[in-house]
Design an enzyme around this catalytic site. Structure first.
Site, PDB file in Angstrom:
ATOM      1  N   LYS A   1       0.839  -1.211   0.000  1.00 54.43           N
ATOM      2  CA  LYS A   1       0.000   0.000   0.000  1.00 54.43           C
ATOM      3  C   LYS A   1       0.872   1.258   0.000  1.00 54.43           C
ATOM      4  O   LYS A   1       0.632   2.189  -0.765  1.00 54.43           O
ATOM      5  CB  LYS A   1      -0.895  -0.008   1.249  1.00 54.43           C
ATOM      6  CG  LYS A   1      -1.593   1.312   1.508  1.00 54.43           C
ATOM      7  CD  LYS A   1      -2.463   1.264   2.741  1.00 54.43           C
ATOM      8  CE  LYS A   1      -1.805   1.719   4.018  1.00 54.43           C
ATOM      9  NZ  LYS A   1      -1.491   3.130   4.109  1.00 54.43           N
ATOM     10  N   ASN A   2       1.893   1.261   0.863  1.00 50.81           N
ATOM     11  CA  ASN A   2       2.674   2.486   1.017  1.00 50.81           C
ATOM     12  C   ASN A   2       3.621   2.740  -0.149  1.00 50.81           C
ATOM     13  O   ASN A   2       4.287   3.770  -0.211  1.00 50.81           O
ATOM     14  CB  ASN A   2       3.460   2.461   2.329  1.00 50.81           C
ATOM     15  CG  ASN A   2       2.531   2.604   3.523  1.00 50.81           C
ATOM     16  OD1 ASN A   2       1.342   2.869   3.356  1.00 50.81           O
ATOM     17  ND2 ASN A   2       3.070   2.425   4.720  1.00 50.81           N
TER      18      ASN A   2
ATOM     19  N   ARG B   1      -4.907  10.293   4.417  1.00 52.13           N
ATOM     20  CA  ARG B   1      -3.874  11.282   4.651  1.00 52.13           C
ATOM     21  C   ARG B   1      -2.849  11.279   3.515  1.00 52.13           C
ATOM     22  O   ARG B   1      -2.300  12.312   3.148  1.00 52.13           O
ATOM     23  CB  ARG B   1      -3.182  10.960   5.978  1.00 52.13           C
ATOM     24  CG  ARG B   1      -2.012  11.851   6.249  1.00 52.13           C
ATOM     25  CD  ARG B   1      -1.232  11.380   7.454  1.00 52.13           C
ATOM     26  NE  ARG B   1       0.149  11.818   7.329  1.00 52.13           N
ATOM     27  CZ  ARG B   1       0.573  13.013   7.654  1.00 52.13           C
ATOM     28  NH1 ARG B   1      -0.242  13.901   8.133  1.00 52.13           N
ATOM     29  NH2 ARG B   1       1.846  13.343   7.486  1.00 52.13           N
TER      30      ARG B   1
ATOM     31  N   CYS C   1      -5.935   7.900   9.170  1.00 56.78           N
ATOM     32  CA  CYS C   1      -6.136   7.349  10.511  1.00 56.78           C
ATOM     33  C   CYS C   1      -5.939   8.429  11.557  1.00 56.78           C
ATOM     34  O   CYS C   1      -5.039   9.249  11.436  1.00 56.78           O
ATOM     35  CB  CYS C   1      -5.076   6.271  10.782  1.00 56.78           C
ATOM     36  SG  CYS C   1      -5.400   4.728   9.986  1.00 56.78           S
TER      37      CYS C   1
ATOM     38  N   ARG D   1      -0.906  14.687  12.893  1.00 59.30           N
ATOM     39  CA  ARG D   1      -0.080  14.280  11.741  1.00 59.30           C
ATOM     40  C   ARG D   1       0.095  15.500  10.857  1.00 59.30           C
ATOM     41  O   ARG D   1      -0.531  15.639   9.815  1.00 59.30           O
ATOM     42  CB  ARG D   1      -0.744  13.130  10.993  1.00 59.30           C
ATOM     43  CG  ARG D   1      -0.918  11.922  11.879  1.00 59.30           C
ATOM     44  CD  ARG D   1      -1.469  10.756  11.132  1.00 59.30           C
ATOM     45  NE  ARG D   1      -0.446  10.067  10.358  1.00 59.30           N
ATOM     46  CZ  ARG D   1      -0.651   8.925   9.717  1.00 59.30           C
ATOM     47  NH1 ARG D   1      -1.818   8.353   9.753  1.00 59.30           N
ATOM     48  NH2 ARG D   1       0.313   8.366   9.028  1.00 59.30           N
TER      49      ARG D   1
ATOM     50  N   ASP E   1       4.065   0.609  12.018  1.00 58.49           N
ATOM     51  CA  ASP E   1       2.847  -0.030  11.510  1.00 58.49           C
ATOM     52  C   ASP E   1       2.702  -1.473  11.982  1.00 58.49           C
ATOM     53  O   ASP E   1       1.621  -2.048  11.889  1.00 58.49           O
ATOM     54  CB  ASP E   1       2.834  -0.001   9.970  1.00 58.49           C
ATOM     55  CG  ASP E   1       2.548   1.395   9.436  1.00 58.49           C
ATOM     56  OD1 ASP E   1       2.102   2.249  10.214  1.00 58.49           O
ATOM     57  OD2 ASP E   1       2.775   1.628   8.231  1.00 58.49           O
TER      58      ASP E   1
ATOM     59  N   ILE F   1       7.321   6.972  17.000  1.00 57.29           N
ATOM     60  CA  ILE F   1       7.020   7.667  15.737  1.00 57.29           C
ATOM     61  C   ILE F   1       5.740   8.503  15.838  1.00 57.29           C
ATOM     62  O   ILE F   1       5.734   9.682  15.484  1.00 57.29           O
ATOM     63  CB  ILE F   1       6.885   6.671  14.562  1.00 57.29           C
ATOM     64  CG1 ILE F   1       8.133   5.774  14.458  1.00 57.29           C
ATOM     65  CG2 ILE F   1       6.640   7.410  13.243  1.00 57.29           C
ATOM     66  CD1 ILE F   1       9.408   6.480  14.082  1.00 57.29           C
TER      67      ILE F   1
ATOM     68  N   ARG G   1      -8.753  -0.288   4.349  1.00 56.99           N
ATOM     69  CA  ARG G   1      -7.826   0.686   3.766  1.00 56.99           C
ATOM     70  C   ARG G   1      -6.492   0.035   3.396  1.00 56.99           C
ATOM     71  O   ARG G   1      -5.795   0.522   2.505  1.00 56.99           O
ATOM     72  CB  ARG G   1      -7.546   1.823   4.760  1.00 56.99           C
ATOM     73  CG  ARG G   1      -8.695   2.793   4.937  1.00 56.99           C
ATOM     74  CD  ARG G   1      -8.255   4.023   5.704  1.00 56.99           C
ATOM     75  NE  ARG G   1      -6.910   4.388   5.310  1.00 56.99           N
ATOM     76  CZ  ARG G   1      -5.918   4.647   6.152  1.00 56.99           C
ATOM     77  NH1 ARG G   1      -6.107   4.628   7.445  1.00 56.99           N
ATOM     78  NH2 ARG G   1      -4.728   4.958   5.698  1.00 56.99           N
TER      79      ARG G   1
HETATM   80  C1  UD1 Z   1       4.088   6.768   6.282  1.00 52.79           C
HETATM   81  C2  UD1 Z   1       3.238   5.550   6.060  1.00 52.79           C
HETATM   82  C3  UD1 Z   1       2.631   5.066   7.370  1.00 52.79           C
HETATM   83  C4  UD1 Z   1       3.719   4.861   8.412  1.00 52.79           C
HETATM   84  C5  UD1 Z   1       4.619   6.094   8.517  1.00 52.79           C
HETATM   85  C6  UD1 Z   1       5.816   5.880   9.431  1.00 52.79           C
HETATM   86  C7  UD1 Z   1       2.440   5.876   3.813  1.00 52.79           C
HETATM   87  C8  UD1 Z   1       1.293   6.092   2.903  1.00 52.79           C
HETATM   88  N1  UD1 Z   1       2.194   5.866   5.129  1.00 52.79           N
HETATM   89  O1  UD1 Z   1       3.214   7.779   6.779  1.00 52.79           O
HETATM   90  O2  UD1 Z   1       1.944   3.843   7.133  1.00 52.79           O
HETATM   91  O3  UD1 Z   1       3.127   4.626   9.670  1.00 52.79           O
HETATM   92  O4  UD1 Z   1       5.116   6.458   7.218  1.00 52.79           O
HETATM   93  O5  UD1 Z   1       6.578   4.812   8.987  1.00 52.79           O
HETATM   94  O6  UD1 Z   1       3.557   5.649   3.368  1.00 52.79           O
HETATM   95  N2  UD1 Z   1       5.585  14.492  10.820  1.00 52.79           N
HETATM   96  C9  UD1 Z   1       5.615  15.818  11.147  1.00 52.79           C
HETATM   97  N3  UD1 Z   1       5.532  16.727  10.110  1.00 52.79           N
HETATM   98  C10 UD1 Z   1       5.430  16.355   8.809  1.00 52.79           C
HETATM   99  C11 UD1 Z   1       5.412  14.987   8.498  1.00 52.79           C
HETATM  100  C12 UD1 Z   1       5.494  14.062   9.525  1.00 52.79           C
HETATM  101  O7  UD1 Z   1       5.705  16.205  12.299  1.00 52.79           O
HETATM  102  O8  UD1 Z   1       5.362  17.217   7.941  1.00 52.79           O
HETATM  103  C13 UD1 Z   1       5.653  13.490  11.914  1.00 52.79           C
HETATM  104  C14 UD1 Z   1       4.358  12.668  11.981  1.00 52.79           C
HETATM  105  O9  UD1 Z   1       3.371  13.351  12.743  1.00 52.79           O
HETATM  106  C15 UD1 Z   1       4.838  11.413  12.643  1.00 52.79           C
HETATM  107  C16 UD1 Z   1       6.254  11.227  12.082  1.00 52.79           C
HETATM  108  O10 UD1 Z   1       6.637  12.525  11.606  1.00 52.79           O
HETATM  109  O11 UD1 Z   1       4.911  11.593  14.027  1.00 52.79           O
HETATM  110  C17 UD1 Z   1       6.351  10.206  10.962  1.00 52.79           C
HETATM  111  O12 UD1 Z   1       5.555  10.614   9.875  1.00 52.79           O
HETATM  112  P1  UD1 Z   1       5.871  10.230   8.358  1.00 52.79           P
HETATM  113  O13 UD1 Z   1       7.155   9.468   8.278  1.00 52.79           O
HETATM  114  O14 UD1 Z   1       5.727  11.456   7.550  1.00 52.79           O
HETATM  115  O15 UD1 Z   1       4.677   9.251   8.037  1.00 52.79           O
HETATM  116  P2  UD1 Z   1       3.703   9.293   6.798  1.00 52.79           P
HETATM  117  O16 UD1 Z   1       4.453   9.593   5.568  1.00 52.79           O
HETATM  118  O17 UD1 Z   1       2.503  10.083   7.145  1.00 52.79           O
END
Ligand code: UD1
Length: 419
Positions: free
Chosen positions: A22-23, A92, A116, A121, A305, A327, A396
């Site tokens: 998915k990711n 998201r 979620c 986030r 995850d 995380i 999802r």
């Molecule tokens: C992706 C994955 C998700 C996984 C996550 C961490 C996809 C579609 N989803 O989510 O399944 O759980 O990586 O491995 O690939 N953060 C900020 N500011 C930002 C962006 C992120 O503070 O602009 C924080 C988030 O709140 C979180 C952490 O960074 O605490 C990790 O987020 P991120 O690595 O960006 O995860 P996603 O890309 O949303």
């Protein structure tokens, strides 16, 4: 609303094929906007999030067709540069369309993303990185308006290796004059897969799986055919399920290296694990022993995850297991539901202490995608019957979950009636 009815207690035995990730498919679908041609993507799981991404592509003007697990996108005529609120709210990851729309159309309008509810986030890292590349950003009434001003290749330093921010930066940087370096980039396998796709379509991107990624300002222009990599989180979920229920399963089409930390935990807890090429066999002949401390970390650390699915297995283990979620805040929302099934879990801030014991069937509710998977595992390992509600969260991210588990001998029925 749909729910699962699960009769617990059966060991799992048999073979389960791992679906495409998915990711990985989500950012690659977004990237198909760039080449202005055809992208043929194999091994695309049929998931709710994937359908949402396809709906966004169609809204923007792409022609998209699915035949089996192959999705073909034709992005020759992109007429729009906005993602409407209803589609953004669905998931998201729709924020991943920001970079490709900007690179293709020079401007973009998105509302703030959904997905979620696992703590705040924010997308500040995405926006900061894009600003560094020269994108002008304005927020108004919950919408983000971006204009691709004078895009230039520069060094972008991420303060945290965010997966989404790394992907969005790569996908914008292909439209920048000169070369961009992304420093402290995320190293997840899905990012390397995105880079493989981009390279095949003519972009120059180097450093997949490394913490420095280099992108030259060269828009991809070629038609491309690509196979999505296997879903390491789906693989981890089935492994945790077998560890909790007992039995022996073989995952086919998996990438053992991508689940290394999960395999290590399960092996230390007493499971017998063998890998051969793309197959992983797990045998759980006795009750799990307490797990080593599980600390979620960016890849190659233990994946956040897989935390909830592994916690479900830990609920059945001997002794106490410690989880540290580093995380996401608020990623223990499945805990009160597991407790309803008899689990003994104490949460304090980012730490969860799990004392293993017997679980019993109960009526519970999915709170998010991976938390929902944890409830399914707990229900299969429990005595008696469980009813798991709000399973659209699980839709999802898990393709044919009930069918795959039934093939392994689980007693699980999906019911689409109103609850
Ligand atoms: C992706 C994955 C998700 C996984 C996550 C961490 C996809 C579609 N989803 O989510 O399944 O759980 O990586 O491995 O690939 N953060 C900020 N500011 C930002 C962006 C992120 O503070 O602009 C924080 C988030 O709140 C979180 C952490 O960074 O605490 C990790 O987020 P991120 O690595 O960006 O995860 P996603 O890309 O949303």
């Amino acid at each position: 609303m749909a729910y699962y009815q699960i009769q617990g207690g059966a060991p799992l035995r048999g073979i389960v094929p791992v679906s495409g990730a998915k990711n990985s498919v989500l950012p690659i679908l977004a990237a198909t906007l760039l080449n202005g041609g055809r992208s043929i993507l194999h091994n695309c799981p049929d998931l709710r999030d994937v359908r949402s991404a396809i709906a966004i592509l169609r809204h923007l003007g792409c022609r998209v067709q699915r035949e089996g697990d192959t999705v073909t996108v034709d992005s020759s005529s992109v007429e729009r540069w906005d993602v409407p609120h209803e589609l953004m709210r669905e998931m998201r990851s729709s924020v991943i369309f920001l970079g490709p729309i900007l690179a293709r159309c020079g401007r973009a309008r998105l509302s703030l993303p959904g997905g979620c509810d696992i703590g705040p986030r924010p997308i500040d890292l995405h926006l900061k990185a894009l600003q560094k590349l020269g994108v002008e950003i304005r927020e108004e009434g919950g919408d983000i308006y971006c204009r691709a001003g004078d895009l230039r290749g520069v060094d972008v330093i991420l303060s945290f290796p965010s997966v989404g921010a790394t992907e969005n930066t790569i996908l914008t940087a292909v439209a920048c004059g000169g070369s961009t370096r992304i420093i402290n980039a995320a190293r997840e396998p899905e990012i390397a897969d995105l880079q493989d796709y981009l390279r095949k379509s003519g972009a120059e991107v180097a450093g997949g799986g490394e913490s420095v990624i280099r992108v030259s300002g060269e828009m991809p222009r070629r038609d491309v055919e690509h196979t999505i990599l296997p879903d390491r989180i789906e693989a981890a979920t089935y492994l945790c399920a077998c560890a909790a229920c007992g039995g022996e399963i073989t995952l086919t089409g998996a990438e053992p290296e991508h689940v290394g930390t999960v395999l290590q935990c399960l092996s230390e807890a007493g499971c017998m694990i063998q890998t051969a090429g793309r197959n992983i066999t797990l045998r759980a002949v006795r009750r799990l022993s307490g797990l080593p401390t599980v600390r979620t970390m960016p890849y190659p650390g233990f994946p956040t995850d897989a935390q909830a699915p592994l916690m479900a297995a830990a609920c059945t283990a001997e002794g106490t297991s410690v989880f540290l979620e580093t995380i996401f805040e608020n990623r223990y929302r499945h805990v009160p539901e597991l407790v309803r099934m008899g689990a003994q879990i104490r949460v304090s801030g980012r730490t969860a202490l799990v004392t293993g014991g017997a679980l019993c069937g109960a009526q519970v509710r999915c709170t998010d995608l991976r938390g929902g998977a944890a409830l399914v595992i707990a229900a299969m390992a429990a005595r008696g019957e469980s009813r798991i509600e709000d399973i659209t969260h699980v839709d999802r991210g898990y393709e044919h979950l009930a069918e795959k588990l039934t093939a392994l001998g689980a007693d699980i029925r999906r019911n689409n009636e109103d609850v």
